[in-house]
Design an enzyme around this catalytic site. Structure first.
Site, PDB file in Angstrom:
ATOM      1  N   TYR A  59     -14.522  -2.952   9.490  1.00 30.47           N
ATOM      2  CA  TYR A  59     -13.142  -2.456   9.448  1.00 30.47           C
ATOM      3  C   TYR A  59     -12.471  -2.612  10.811  1.00 30.47           C
ATOM      4  CZ  TYR A  59      -9.427   1.083   9.529  1.00 30.47           C
ATOM      5  OH  TYR A  59      -8.226   1.748   9.694  1.00 30.47           O
ATOM      6  N   ASP A  91      -2.061  -7.106  -5.810  1.00 31.73           N
ATOM      7  CA  ASP A  91      -3.164  -6.909  -4.867  1.00 31.73           C
ATOM      8  C   ASP A  91      -3.041  -7.959  -3.763  1.00 31.73           C
ATOM      9  OD1 ASP A  91      -5.547  -6.634  -3.502  1.00 31.73           O
ATOM     10  OD2 ASP A  91      -6.809  -6.596  -5.299  1.00 31.73           O
ATOM     11  N   SER A 148      -5.222   0.088  13.780  1.00 31.94           N
ATOM     12  CA  SER A 148      -5.989   1.330  13.908  1.00 31.94           C
ATOM     13  C   SER A 148      -6.524   1.428  15.331  1.00 31.94           C
ATOM     14  CB  SER A 148      -7.163   1.351  12.923  1.00 31.94           C
ATOM     15  OG  SER A 148      -8.058   2.420  13.210  1.00 31.94           O
ATOM     16  N   THR A 198      -6.824   9.241  13.536  1.00 33.90           N
ATOM     17  CA  THR A 198      -7.126   9.889  12.254  1.00 33.90           C
ATOM     18  C   THR A 198      -5.862  10.506  11.671  1.00 33.90           C
ATOM     19  OG1 THR A 198      -9.344  10.402  13.024  1.00 33.90           O
ATOM     20  CG2 THR A 198      -8.547  11.626  11.132  1.00 33.90           C
ATOM     21  N   LYS A 230      -9.084  -4.721  12.187  1.00 35.37           N
ATOM     22  CA  LYS A 230      -7.936  -4.080  12.820  1.00 35.37           C
ATOM     23  C   LYS A 230      -7.683  -4.641  14.221  1.00 35.37           C
ATOM     24  CE  LYS A 230      -6.711  -1.482   9.419  1.00 35.37           C
ATOM     25  NZ  LYS A 230      -5.408  -1.723   8.755  1.00 35.37           N
ATOM     26  N   GLY A 280       0.815  -1.213   0.000  1.00 35.72           N
ATOM     27  CA  GLY A 280       0.000   0.000   0.000  1.00 35.72           C
ATOM     28  C   GLY A 280       0.842   1.252   0.000  1.00 35.72           C
TER      29      GLY A 280
END
Length: 259
Positions: free
Chosen positions: A160, A65, A145, A192, A164, A18
């Site tokens: 999501y 991917d 996260s 964030t 995480k 990524g």
């Protein structure tokens, strides 16, 4: 006699998934500045052009991917071609879709899981097998996260967040299993971050700052994170400065989760 710089990554080869945008690209830039060769893995076909324009321009690129179920050995084989066996893996590839939990379909859950958790795990396994076969030592850094710890939004991020939280659990267990093989495993849980995706989704920087004013008000630093804030922590975890850190997921949110 001067002691070696514990943050120096010279002689290392870092793979960043990524890495074409956001935190991933910032991590790739910082890894390169610290002396590591860098290979960026991303599904964006324009990755090479993006890195030449925004850095690091001399990174090698593998277009792939990580959500594909059987791609990971080939990804690591291709990643080893430019500079040799990778010694650092940063699992940053992930998706951040927002759907209310009552509207989440089986297909939606699969989409999020396949990239954020399964792809991360299988990439880590392929990396570890390659490194162990070469008799080398290295490190894995998993991007989790704060949503894996607590809900940052009133709705929309349950699938999501579940992935995480899984990343954090996987980080702990991989650290135990892979540590004796010479592979350090740790993670980062950002809050964030002002990535391109966030800015685009919120209508630009000024609109984003306005919508995030409540987060800034709770943040002891008085600001929202930039991608480089996460990248510097990734360099620390990849370096000898973190040689006695294992299985930890460092919360990097400026202190928002403290209150």
């Amino acid at each position: 006699m001067a002691r070696p710089n514990p943050f120096d990554l010279s002689g290392q080869v870092a793979v960043v998934t990524g890495g074409a945008s956001g935190m991933g690209r910032a991590i790739a830039v910082r890894m390169r500045e610290a002396g590591s060769q860098v290979v960026v893995v991303d599904k964006n076909p324009n990755t090479k052009r993006i890195l030449k324009e925004k850095g690091p321009g001399d990174a090698a690129v593998v277009i792939a991917d990580v959500s594909e179920p059987h791609a990971h050995q080939d990804i690591l084989r291709r990643a080893a071609e430019p500079f040799g066996t990778p010694t650092i893996l940063v699992n940053d590839a992930g998706i951040y879709p927002n759907v209310a939990v009552l509207d989440a379909t089986p297909e939606f859950f699969d989409l999020v899981y396949e990239t954020n958790l399964r792809g991360l795990a299988l990439t880590s396994i392929a990396f570890s097998k390659l490194l162990i076969a070469e008799g080398g030592a290295g490190s894995i850094i998993n991007i989790a996260s704060v949503d894996g710890l607590k809900a940052s939004l009133p709705s929309g991020l349950a699938p999501y967040a579940a992935t995480k939280a899984g990343v954090m659990a996987l980080t702990r267990h991989m650290a135990v299993e892979l540590g004796p093989q010479g592979i350090a495993v740790n993670g980062i849980a950002p809050g964030t971050v002002m990535t391109e995706g966030v800015l685009t989704g919120l209508g630009g920087r000024e609109a984003a700052l306005e919508k995030m004013a409540h987060l800034v008000a709770r943040n002891p630093t008085g600001r929202v994170a930039e991608p480089d804030d996460i990248a510097k922590v990734a360099v620390f975890l990849a370096s000898d400065a973190a040689s006695y850190v294992r299985g930890q997921t460092l919360v990097v949110d400026g202190g928002v989760t403290l209150n």
